[in-house]
Design a protein around this motif. Sequence first.
Motif, PDB file in Angstrom:
ATOM      1  N   ASN A  26       0.811  -1.221   0.000  1.00 36.80           N
ATOM      2  CA  ASN A  26       0.000   0.000   0.000  1.00 36.80           C
ATOM      3  C   ASN A  26       0.843   1.269   0.000  1.00 36.80           C
ATOM      4  O   ASN A  26       0.302   2.373   0.016  1.00 36.80           O
ATOM      5  N   GLU A  27       2.174   1.124  -0.041  1.00 37.06           N
ATOM      6  CA  GLU A  27       3.050   2.280  -0.090  1.00 37.06           C
ATOM      7  C   GLU A  27       3.863   2.321  -1.375  1.00 37.06           C
ATOM      8  O   GLU A  27       4.780   3.124  -1.517  1.00 37.06           O
ATOM      9  N   VAL A  28       3.552   1.426  -2.301  1.00 35.87           N
ATOM     10  CA  VAL A  28       4.276   1.361  -3.574  1.00 35.87           C
ATOM     11  C   VAL A  28       3.399   1.958  -4.667  1.00 35.87           C
ATOM     12  O   VAL A  28       2.320   1.431  -4.952  1.00 35.87           O
ATOM     13  N   PHE A  29       3.859   3.055  -5.254  1.00 33.65           N
ATOM     14  CA  PHE A  29       3.077   3.746  -6.276  1.00 33.65           C
ATOM     15  C   PHE A  29       3.780   3.720  -7.637  1.00 33.65           C
ATOM     16  O   PHE A  29       3.646   4.638  -8.436  1.00 33.65           O
ATOM     17  N   GLN A  30       4.544   2.660  -7.888  1.00 32.42           N
ATOM     18  CA  GLN A  30       5.159   2.457  -9.195  1.00 32.42           C
ATOM     19  C   GLN A  30       5.360   0.966  -9.378  1.00 32.42           C
ATOM     20  O   GLN A  30       5.428   0.217  -8.391  1.00 32.42           O
ATOM     21  N   PRO A  31       5.403   0.500 -10.623  1.00 30.24           N
ATOM     22  CA  PRO A  31       5.559  -0.946 -10.846  1.00 30.24           C
ATOM     23  C   PRO A  31       6.900  -1.445 -10.310  1.00 30.24           C
ATOM     24  O   PRO A  31       7.940  -0.841 -10.548  1.00 30.24           O
ATOM     25  N   LEU A  32       6.862  -2.554  -9.595  1.00 26.73           N
ATOM     26  CA  LEU A  32       8.078  -3.231  -9.134  1.00 26.73           C
ATOM     27  C   LEU A  32       8.003  -4.677  -9.593  1.00 26.73           C
ATOM     28  O   LEU A  32       6.957  -5.309  -9.491  1.00 26.73           O
ATOM     29  N   THR A  33       9.111  -5.202 -10.085  1.00 27.26           N
ATOM     30  CA  THR A  33       9.171  -6.592 -10.508  1.00 27.26           C
ATOM     31  C   THR A  33      10.385  -7.258  -9.879  1.00 27.26           C
ATOM     32  O   THR A  33      11.337  -6.588  -9.471  1.00 27.26           O
ATOM     33  N   GLY A  59      -0.360  12.067  -8.869  1.00 31.85           N
ATOM     34  CA  GLY A  59       0.745  11.368  -9.529  1.00 31.85           C
ATOM     35  C   GLY A  59       0.865   9.938  -9.029  1.00 31.85           C
ATOM     36  O   GLY A  59       1.067   9.007  -9.808  1.00 31.85           O
ATOM     37  N   ALA A  60       0.723   9.767  -7.707  1.00 33.88           N
ATOM     38  CA  ALA A  60       0.782   8.429  -7.121  1.00 33.88           C
ATOM     39  C   ALA A  60      -0.376   7.571  -7.611  1.00 33.88           C
ATOM     40  O   ALA A  60      -0.190   6.404  -7.972  1.00 33.88           O
ATOM     41  N   LEU A  61      -1.574   8.117  -7.648  1.00 35.95           N
ATOM     42  CA  LEU A  61      -2.743   7.366  -8.107  1.00 35.95           C
ATOM     43  C   LEU A  61      -2.652   7.033  -9.593  1.00 35.95           C
ATOM     44  O   LEU A  61      -3.058   5.947 -10.023  1.00 35.95           O
ATOM     45  N   TYR A  62      -2.111   7.940 -10.371  1.00 42.55           N
ATOM     46  CA  TYR A  62      -1.970   7.708 -11.809  1.00 42.55           C
ATOM     47  C   TYR A  62      -0.971   6.583 -12.083  1.00 42.55           C
ATOM     48  O   TYR A  62      -1.203   5.726 -12.935  1.00 42.55           O
ATOM     49  N   ARG A  63       0.157   6.576 -11.349  1.00 40.18           N
ATOM     50  CA  ARG A  63       1.164   5.523 -11.545  1.00 40.18           C
ATOM     51  C   ARG A  63       0.603   4.155 -11.214  1.00 40.18           C
ATOM     52  O   ARG A  63       1.024   3.146 -11.790  1.00 40.18           O
ATOM     53  N   GLU A  64      -0.341   4.106 -10.288  1.00 35.87           N
ATOM     54  CA  GLU A  64      -0.974   2.839  -9.934  1.00 35.87           C
ATOM     55  C   GLU A  64      -2.148   2.508 -10.862  1.00 35.87           C
ATOM     56  O   GLU A  64      -2.807   1.484 -10.680  1.00 35.87           O
ATOM     57  N   ARG A  65      -2.413   3.374 -11.836  1.00 38.91           N
ATOM     58  CA  ARG A  65      -3.508   3.207 -12.799  1.00 38.91           C
ATOM     59  C   ARG A  65      -4.869   3.173 -12.101  1.00 38.91           C
ATOM     60  O   ARG A  65      -5.819   2.541 -12.586  1.00 38.91           O
ATOM     61  N   ILE A  66      -4.961   3.853 -10.960  1.00 42.19           N
ATOM     62  CA  ILE A  66      -6.231   3.951 -10.252  1.00 42.19           C
ATOM     63  C   ILE A  66      -7.095   5.048 -10.862  1.00 42.19           C
ATOM     64  O   ILE A  66      -8.320   4.965 -10.837  1.00 42.19           O
ATOM     65  N   ILE A  67      -6.443   6.055 -11.405  1.00 41.11           N
ATOM     66  CA  ILE A  67      -7.156   7.149 -12.071  1.00 41.11           C
ATOM     67  C   ILE A  67      -6.563   7.364 -13.457  1.00 41.11           C
ATOM     68  O   ILE A  67      -5.466   6.880 -13.756  1.00 41.11           O
ATOM     69  N   ARG A  68      -7.290   8.107 -14.270  1.00 36.72           N
ATOM     70  CA  ARG A  68      -6.739   8.597 -15.532  1.00 36.72           C
ATOM     71  C   ARG A  68      -6.942  10.097 -15.577  1.00 36.72           C
ATOM     72  O   ARG A  68      -7.934  10.623 -15.030  1.00 36.72           O
ATOM     73  N   LEU A  69      -6.013  10.768 -16.192  1.00 33.33           N
ATOM     74  CA  LEU A  69      -6.022  12.224 -16.229  1.00 33.33           C
ATOM     75  C   LEU A  69      -6.397  12.694 -17.629  1.00 33.33           C
ATOM     76  O   LEU A  69      -5.722  12.355 -18.603  1.00 33.33           O
TER      77      LEU A  69
END
Length: 257
Positions: free
Chosen positions: A156-163, A239-249
């Motif tokens: 819940n604290e990661v706002f970018q893709p991690l692999t 920005g955090a929500l967008y990186r998680e694809r939760i929203i679109r701008l």
Amino acid sequence: MFMGNGEDEILLPNKYIPENLEEGDALEVFIYRDSEDRLIATTLQPKLELYEFGLLTVKSVSKFGAFLDWGLEKDLLVPFSEQNHPLEEGESVVVGLVPDVETDRLIGTCKVGQYLEYDRIPFAPGDEVECLIYERSDLGYNAIIDNHYRGLFYYNEVFQPLTIGTKVKAFIKQVRVDKSIDLSLQPQGYYQSVDINTEKILKKLEEQNGFLALNDSSDPAVIYATLEMSKKAFKKAIGALYRERIIRLEEDGIYRN
């Protein structure tokens, strides 16, 4: 060619000898044991050195285990006993380079946790570190910190893709009493404010049927009147929500995906 002081000579095969090399010249090499247990030198650069960790690809599987590409002609063996699950050809996996206690040969291990340090933790909150993501857990992503320690990025604290196998710059969030280490991808203080503000935005989106007529160009006063946060905090949160694809701008505002 043999290298050494006359007592402990090590073979450097002719194919690795640079042109114009003369007796007495210094040469940087990597030393390992071949299939006949001889010490061999090579000028090839391995992807890992002793007690280092990294992402390698499985080239083949045999009755002895899996063989991984680590940059040398002789592939790196990961015995079945050092695998967390049966490795398959073409799979990429994080391994550590360690000596085999029985043969003294270099082998790979997927059980990296047993080679990390858990007691003498040298970090303080806010310290910047380099991390290698090596597995997912119920709580988040486990990472190897500075090649020696284990830390955790909470989902819940990661706002970018991690692999798995990703290397990232990170920050020490806290060192707990049990010496476990919490990590963040942003400097201290970022997540607390971002988490609160993302919750505000998501709640407002829910109240307004998934749309907010706000964007980067909105007047700071309008943003504050709508969400009770500064424009700077607003931009971080979206920005955090967008990186998680939760929203679109979009040009007319923010849409909930």
